[in-house]
Every structure is written in structure tokens, then in C-alpha cells.
Motif scaffolding. Structure first.
Motif, PDB file in Angstrom:
ATOM      1  N   LEU A   6     -67.393 -77.457  31.273  1.00  0.00           N
ATOM      2  CA  LEU A   6     -68.096 -78.587  31.859  1.00  0.00           C
ATOM      3  C   LEU A   6     -67.218 -79.813  31.657  1.00  0.00           C
ATOM      4  O   LEU A   6     -66.583 -79.965  30.611  1.00  0.00           O
ATOM      5  N   THR A   7     -67.206 -80.697  32.632  1.00  0.00           N
ATOM      6  CA  THR A   7     -66.436 -81.935  32.520  1.00  0.00           C
ATOM      7  C   THR A   7     -67.357 -83.120  32.800  1.00  0.00           C
ATOM      8  O   THR A   7     -68.119 -83.111  33.771  1.00  0.00           O
ATOM      9  N   PHE A   8     -67.285 -84.115  31.921  1.00  0.00           N
ATOM     10  CA  PHE A   8     -68.047 -85.344  32.078  1.00  0.00           C
ATOM     11  C   PHE A   8     -67.075 -86.511  32.095  1.00  0.00           C
ATOM     12  O   PHE A   8     -66.086 -86.510  31.367  1.00  0.00           O
ATOM     13  N   ASP A   9     -67.351 -87.508  32.895  1.00  0.00           N
ATOM     14  CA  ASP A   9     -66.533 -88.719  32.943  1.00  0.00           C
ATOM     15  C   ASP A   9     -67.396 -89.927  32.655  1.00  0.00           C
ATOM     16  O   ASP A   9     -68.540 -89.995  33.110  1.00  0.00           O
ATOM     17  N   THR A  10     -66.847 -90.873  31.901  1.00  0.00           N
ATOM     18  CA  THR A  10     -67.518 -92.155  31.701  1.00  0.00           C
ATOM     19  C   THR A  10     -66.769 -93.192  32.527  1.00  0.00           C
ATOM     20  O   THR A  10     -65.557 -93.073  32.740  1.00  0.00           O
ATOM     21  N   PRO A  11     -67.468 -94.214  32.984  1.00  0.00           N
ATOM     22  CA  PRO A  11     -66.796 -95.221  33.805  1.00  0.00           C
ATOM     23  C   PRO A  11     -65.930 -96.158  32.958  1.00  0.00           C
ATOM     24  O   PRO A  11     -66.134 -96.291  31.757  1.00  0.00           O
ATOM     25  N   LEU A  12     -64.994 -96.807  33.610  1.00  0.00           N
ATOM     26  CA  LEU A  12     -64.181 -97.837  32.976  1.00  0.00           C
ATOM     27  C   LEU A  12     -65.014 -99.120  32.958  1.00  0.00           C
ATOM     28  O   LEU A  12     -65.422 -99.617  34.000  1.00  0.00           O
ATOM     29  N   THR A  13     -65.317 -99.597  31.739  1.00  0.00           N
ATOM     30  CA  THR A  13     -66.130-100.803  31.590  1.00  0.00           C
ATOM     31  C   THR A  13     -65.498-101.705  30.539  1.00  0.00           C
ATOM     32  O   THR A  13     -64.460-101.375  29.961  1.00  0.00           O
ATOM     33  N   PHE A  14     -66.164-102.796  30.246  1.00  0.00           N
ATOM     34  CA  PHE A  14     -65.704-103.717  29.217  1.00  0.00           C
ATOM     35  C   PHE A  14     -65.670-103.044  27.847  1.00  0.00           C
ATOM     36  O   PHE A  14     -64.842-103.364  27.010  1.00  0.00           O
ATOM     37  N   MET A  15     -66.578-102.088  27.606  1.00  0.00           N
ATOM     38  CA  MET A  15     -66.678-101.419  26.310  1.00  0.00           C
ATOM     39  C   MET A  15     -66.045-100.022  26.300  1.00  0.00           C
ATOM     40  O   MET A  15     -66.072 -99.335  25.304  1.00  0.00           O
ATOM     41  N   SER A  16     -65.505 -99.575  27.416  1.00  0.00           N
ATOM     42  CA  SER A  16     -64.978 -98.215  27.499  1.00  0.00           C
ATOM     43  C   SER A  16     -63.725 -98.190  28.363  1.00  0.00           C
ATOM     44  O   SER A  16     -63.656 -98.847  29.392  1.00  0.00           O
ATOM     45  N   TRP A  17     -62.762 -97.376  27.949  1.00  0.00           N
ATOM     46  CA  TRP A  17     -61.537 -97.198  28.739  1.00  0.00           C
ATOM     47  C   TRP A  17     -61.738 -96.159  29.832  1.00  0.00           C
ATOM     48  O   TRP A  17     -60.845 -95.906  30.617  1.00  0.00           O
ATOM     49  N   GLY A  18     -62.897 -95.560  29.841  1.00  0.00           N
ATOM     50  CA  GLY A  18     -63.156 -94.470  30.779  1.00  0.00           C
ATOM     51  C   GLY A  18     -62.656 -93.183  30.160  1.00  0.00           C
ATOM     52  O   GLY A  18     -61.455 -92.976  30.030  1.00  0.00           O
ATOM     53  N   GLU A  19     -63.573 -92.358  29.698  1.00  0.00           N
ATOM     54  CA  GLU A  19     -63.202 -91.124  29.013  1.00  0.00           C
ATOM     55  C   GLU A  19     -63.526 -89.910  29.877  1.00  0.00           C
ATOM     56  O   GLU A  19     -64.416 -89.943  30.707  1.00  0.00           O
TER      57      GLU A  19
END
Length: 77
Positions: A6-19
Motif C-alpha cells: 500500500l502507498t500513501f502520500d501526504t501533501p506538501l504543506t507548511f508543516m510537511s515536506w510531503g511524505e
């Protein structure tokens, strides 16, 4: 091998580099091994390693509580 991923992506935000979180379920005779990796999608950042490890730990803890088995974190050398 009959593994499932399974693959999950987080968005690029002020608090995250996008993982990008990749979870592998690998069956074997004794049960199933779950491999979790987390990496920055964009430019690598040494400061991000602590956040990646935190995300992996949160996933392992959540999955462990669902299946009621203690997770063991093994770090690749």
C-alpha cells in the motif's frame, strides 16, 4: 513472493515536506511481516528523518492495536 503493498502520500504543506509511506505485507510460514518505509517525496532533508520515523512509529502503533500484537521496529543498517 506473494507480497502486497500500500502507498500513501501526504501533501506538501507548511508543516510537511510531503511524505510517501509504503507498507508491505509479506506472508511467510509464521504469519505476516509488515514493512513500513517513509521518505520525503521532494528534495531530501536530513531534518525530515525524525518526522519520517515518527510517522512509521504511529503507523506501527495503530496497526499493533488493531491486530492486538506488539510491533517491533527494526531499523535497516
Amino acid at each position: 513472493m506473494n507480497a502486497r503493498y500500500l502507498t500513501f502520500d501526504t501533501p506538501l504543506t507548511f508543516m510537511s515536506w510531503g511524505e510517501r509511506i509504503i507498507v508491505g505485507f509479506i506472508p511467510h510460514e509464521q504469519g505476516v511481516t509488515v514493512e513500513v518505509s517513509c521518505a520525503t517525496k521532494g528534495m531530501p532533508n536530513l531534518m525530515q528523518n525524525g518526522r519520517n520515523r515518527k510517522i512509521i512509529k504511529q503507523f506501527i502503533d495503530a496497526l499493533s492495536s488493531i491486530v492486538q500484537v506488539n510491533g517491533v521496529e527494526v531499523i535497516a543498517s
